[in-house]
Design a protein around this motif. Structure first.
Motif, mmCIF file in Angstrom:
data_model
loop_
_atom_site.group_PDB
_atom_site.id
_atom_site.type_symbol
_atom_site.label_atom_id
_atom_site.label_comp_id
_atom_site.label_asym_id
_atom_site.label_seq_id
_atom_site.Cartn_x
_atom_site.Cartn_y
_atom_site.Cartn_z
ATOM 1 N N SER A 204 11.377 -6.154 -10.768
ATOM 2 C CA SER A 204 10.428 -7.126 -11.331
ATOM 3 C C SER A 204 9.526 -7.720 -10.250
ATOM 4 N N ILE A 205 9.127 -6.869 -9.347
ATOM 5 C CA ILE A 205 8.177 -7.345 -8.339
ATOM 6 C C ILE A 205 6.780 -6.963 -8.789
ATOM 7 N N GLN A 206 5.914 -7.944 -8.709
ATOM 8 C CA GLN A 206 4.563 -7.736 -9.178
ATOM 9 C C GLN A 206 3.704 -7.251 -8.011
ATOM 10 N N ILE A 207 2.954 -6.178 -8.243
ATOM 11 C CA ILE A 207 2.043 -5.717 -7.189
ATOM 12 C C ILE A 207 0.614 -6.025 -7.607
ATOM 13 N N GLN A 208 -0.057 -6.817 -6.789
ATOM 14 C CA GLN A 208 -1.474 -7.067 -7.065
ATOM 15 C C GLN A 208 -2.291 -6.292 -6.060
ATOM 16 N N SER A 209 -3.364 -5.652 -6.536
ATOM 17 C CA SER A 209 -4.194 -4.981 -5.546
ATOM 18 C C SER A 209 -5.664 -5.287 -5.774
ATOM 19 N N VAL A 210 -6.332 -5.533 -4.687
ATOM 20 C CA VAL A 210 -7.778 -5.762 -4.713
ATOM 21 C C VAL A 210 -8.376 -4.787 -3.715
ATOM 22 N N LEU A 211 -9.003 -3.740 -4.237
ATOM 23 C CA LEU A 211 -9.475 -2.681 -3.347
ATOM 24 C C LEU A 211 -10.994 -2.572 -3.425
ATOM 25 N N ASP A 212 -11.631 -2.813 -2.330
ATOM 26 C CA ASP A 212 -13.084 -2.755 -2.285
ATOM 27 C C ASP A 212 -13.521 -1.333 -1.895
ATOM 28 N N PRO A 213 -14.170 -0.623 -2.834
ATOM 29 C CA PRO A 213 -14.543 0.761 -2.548
ATOM 30 C C PRO A 213 -15.590 0.870 -1.440
ATOM 31 N N ARG A 214 -16.215 -0.256 -1.093
ATOM 32 C CA ARG A 214 -17.221 -0.164 -0.026
ATOM 33 C C ARG A 214 -16.582 0.015 1.344
ATOM 34 N N ALA A 215 -15.272 -0.272 1.447
ATOM 35 C CA ALA A 215 -14.594 -0.085 2.737
ATOM 36 C C ALA A 215 -14.209 1.380 2.913
ATOM 37 N N SER A 216 -15.167 2.241 2.846
ATOM 38 C CA SER A 216 -14.980 3.687 2.961
ATOM 39 C C SER A 216 -16.333 4.258 3.342
ATOM 40 N N PRO A 217 -16.440 5.476 3.782
ATOM 41 C CA PRO A 217 -15.333 6.386 4.041
ATOM 42 C C PRO A 217 -14.762 6.194 5.438
ATOM 43 N N VAL A 218 -13.566 6.702 5.633
ATOM 44 C CA VAL A 218 -13.041 6.801 6.987
ATOM 45 C C VAL A 218 -12.773 8.277 7.262
ATOM 46 N N LEU A 219 -12.685 8.582 8.526
ATOM 47 C CA LEU A 219 -12.358 9.941 8.913
ATOM 48 C C LEU A 219 -10.845 9.984 9.004
ATOM 49 N N GLY A 220 -10.211 10.704 8.071
ATOM 50 C CA GLY A 220 -8.759 10.640 8.135
ATOM 51 C C GLY A 220 -8.073 11.728 7.341
ATOM 52 N N ASP A 221 -6.755 11.733 7.478
ATOM 53 C CA ASP A 221 -5.918 12.667 6.752
ATOM 54 C C ASP A 221 -5.348 11.888 5.561
ATOM 55 N N PRO A 222 -5.788 12.219 4.342
ATOM 56 C CA PRO A 222 -5.391 11.393 3.196
ATOM 57 C C PRO A 222 -3.877 11.332 2.990
ATOM 58 N N ASP A 223 -3.171 12.435 3.228
ATOM 59 C CA ASP A 223 -1.721 12.418 3.031
ATOM 60 C C ASP A 223 -1.055 11.478 4.031
ATOM 61 N N ARG A 224 -1.526 11.530 5.263
ATOM 62 C CA ARG A 224 -0.925 10.697 6.298
ATOM 63 C C ARG A 224 -1.255 9.223 6.083
#
Ligand SMILES: Nc1ncnc2c1ncn2[C@@H]1O[C@H](COP(=O)(O)OP(=O)(O)O)[C@@H](O)[C@H]1O
Ligand SMILES: [Mg+2]
Length: 481
Positions: A204-224
């Motif tokens: 019963s833990i509540q997860i709140q997320s606020v994700l700003d799509p403007r904080a992208s892109p990054v150069l990275g490995d998505p799985d990692r």
């Protein structure tokens, strides 16, 4: 100390000589030794006594002193041999220090092995137990389904343990490879959250997320990167009592993407804080502890973040006050300009065989077969391709033709891809200086990626090039215009 003159009051001379050689304290100690030898009439060895010379150097001496007698056997002085053992003693101390370090490492290894076997046994126990019941008893369908679920879950948990261990060993030996490309962090974080949601729900833990799509892109490995977020959120859930809260946010701050995972859980003791990212470090590694885990998660988080050129930081107001982890990753600076003469990329996504329609691409490779292969691949997706077999030729094409993208082999004779991209970046934007570039190279190690990105390439693809990946990368870089 040394040989003494005979026929003079012994102590006068000794004191006189030594006080000019040593500081008062040391001289007094040397004199006391001499006196001891004279009084007892026995030879004596003084080990590792430290003296300070009059000039202020502290040395360590080993002295053997014996009484000096005249013909009648009367003691008239002290003779002795003194060796400077300062270096030897330093080496000894260093040896002891190293030994202590090794012992500590050994202790934490023993501890780790104890934790590891516990962590392996728990799921194995469930698997073996349920399999046994499936075999020997006739479980009703509902029970069988539960058994299969439990076997599946525990089997996966075991696989996760093994893969964490392998990751850590790859990191330690410098063999971990990132599969880097331009990525959006929102789906990466969402995938991690999806994976932990059942565990959160169960508590019963509540997860709140606020994700700003403007904080992208990054150069990275998505799985990692997903692994990074997953570990942080899994910890947040694990170390937060039922009905608590976990907040996850993504935002852009300056030229960085900032991922924050905060919880209302047990918090982190100030004493553990400095070591929290060390592998095998856990707040509680006793066998009676409340939580499982190998103590590898945060070590992986730190290494993976740093491999991406980022940083991670932990914060807690103390026990019971919750914990916050912040990951910062460099945002990709888009070098792509808006060039009016290039026209619109109307047909970029018109079906699987024309994903690159309307794109002008320069491919440069000194090897004709590989040049042919890359060009054919891009042309199949309806890109317009011009080929160059050297850096000079490629540069001339860029200035002349203003392509949307350059795909360059890194290893070429005369002038390599690094030099090509450096020269290209020196051109003004209207002559193609900001054209996105993709490096194709046989070198796939992290430092090779870092090298090509710092030379000015936007992306680095290791050979053998995966056709679908190349097309995706080209389409992606072009779309970012
Ligand atoms: N969100 C958190 N709240 C409190 N303590 C945490 C949190 N995240 C990590 N820790 C502490 O850091 C230790 C190391 O974490 P980690 O490397 O993920 O190992 P593990 O989860 O296997 O114990 C944990 O054992 C715990 O003591
Ligand atoms: Mg963990």
């Amino acid at each position: 100390a040394g040989a003494r003159l005979i026929g003079q009051p012994v102590e006068d001379i000794v004191d006189h000589d030594d006080t000019t050689l040593f500081d008062a304290d040391s001289a007094a100690r040397i004199a006391a030794q001499d006196r001891e030898v004279i009084i007892t009439g026995e030879p004596r060895t003084y080990e590792n006594f430290s003296v300070a010379t009059a000039a202020g150097h502290v040395r360590s001496y080993l002295s053997t002193k014996a009484p000096y007698r005249d013909a009648t056997g009367r003691i008239v002085g002290v003779i002795g041999i003194t060796r400077d053992v300062t270096e030897r003693q330093r080496a000894e101390e260093e040896r002891e220090r190293l030994l202590a370090v090794a012992e500590e490492a050994n202790r934490s290894k023993d501890q780790f092995l104890a934790v590891l076997s516990h962590e392996l046994r728990t799921p194995l126990n469930a698997v073996i137990g349920w399999v046994g019941m499936l075999r020997s008893m006739s479980l009703d369908p509902a029970m069988s389904a539960r058994a299969l679920d439990a076997i599946d879950r525990n089997g996966r948990a075991l696989a996760q343990l093994v893969s964490d261990l392998l990751d850590v060993s790859r990191i330690v030996s410098g063999k971990l490879r990132l599969d880097t490309r331009a990525i959006n962090l929102v789906p990466v974080i969402e995938a991690a959250l999806d994976a932990v949601r059942p565990t959160a729900d169960a508590k019963s833990i509540q997860i709140q997320s606020v994700l700003d799509p403007r904080a992208s892109p990054v150069l990275g490995d998505p799985d990692r990167l997903q692994q990074v977020v997953w570990n942080l959120v899994a910890n947040a859930i694990k170390f937060t009592p039922a009905s608590g809260q976990v907040r996850v946010s993504l935002r852009g701050v300056a030229a960085r993407a900032e991922i924050v995972v905060a919880d209302t859980g047990v918090g982190i003791d100030a004493q553990l804080m400095p070591y929290i990212f060390e592998r095998f470090r856990q707040g509680d590694s006793s066998s009676t502890r409340a939580h499982g885990g190998l103590g590898l998660g945060l070590a992986l988080v730190k290494h993976l973040t740093e491999l991406h050129g980022g940083t991670v930081e932990a914060d807690s107001l103390g026990e019971g006050k919750g914990a916050t982890f912040i990951v910062r990753l460099p945002l990709m600076v888009s070098r792509v300009r808006s060039a009016p003469e290039r026209g619109e990329l109307a047909g970029t996504c018109v079906g699987p065989n024309a994903r690159l329609a309307g794109l002008r691409v320069v491919v440069v490779d000194d090897d004709p077969d590989s040049l042919d292969m890359l060009s054919t691949l891009l042309r199949q997706q309806k890109a317009e391709v011009r080929m160059a077999t050297s850096a000079a030729e490629a540069l001339a094409l860029v200035e002349d033709w203003l392509p949307h993208l350059v795909v360059a082999d890194v290893e070429m004779p005369d002038e390599d891809g690094y030099s090509l991209v450096r020269r290209l970046r020196r051109l003004s934007p209207d002559r193609g200086g900001t054209t996105p570039t993709v490096a194709v190279t046989a070198y796939g190690r992290v430092e090779d990626r870092i090298r090509s990105v710092s030379a000015g390439f936007d992306l680095h693809l290791p050979k053998p090039v995966e056709p679908a990946e190349l097309i995706a990368v080209v389409a992606n870089l072009a779309r970012r215009r």
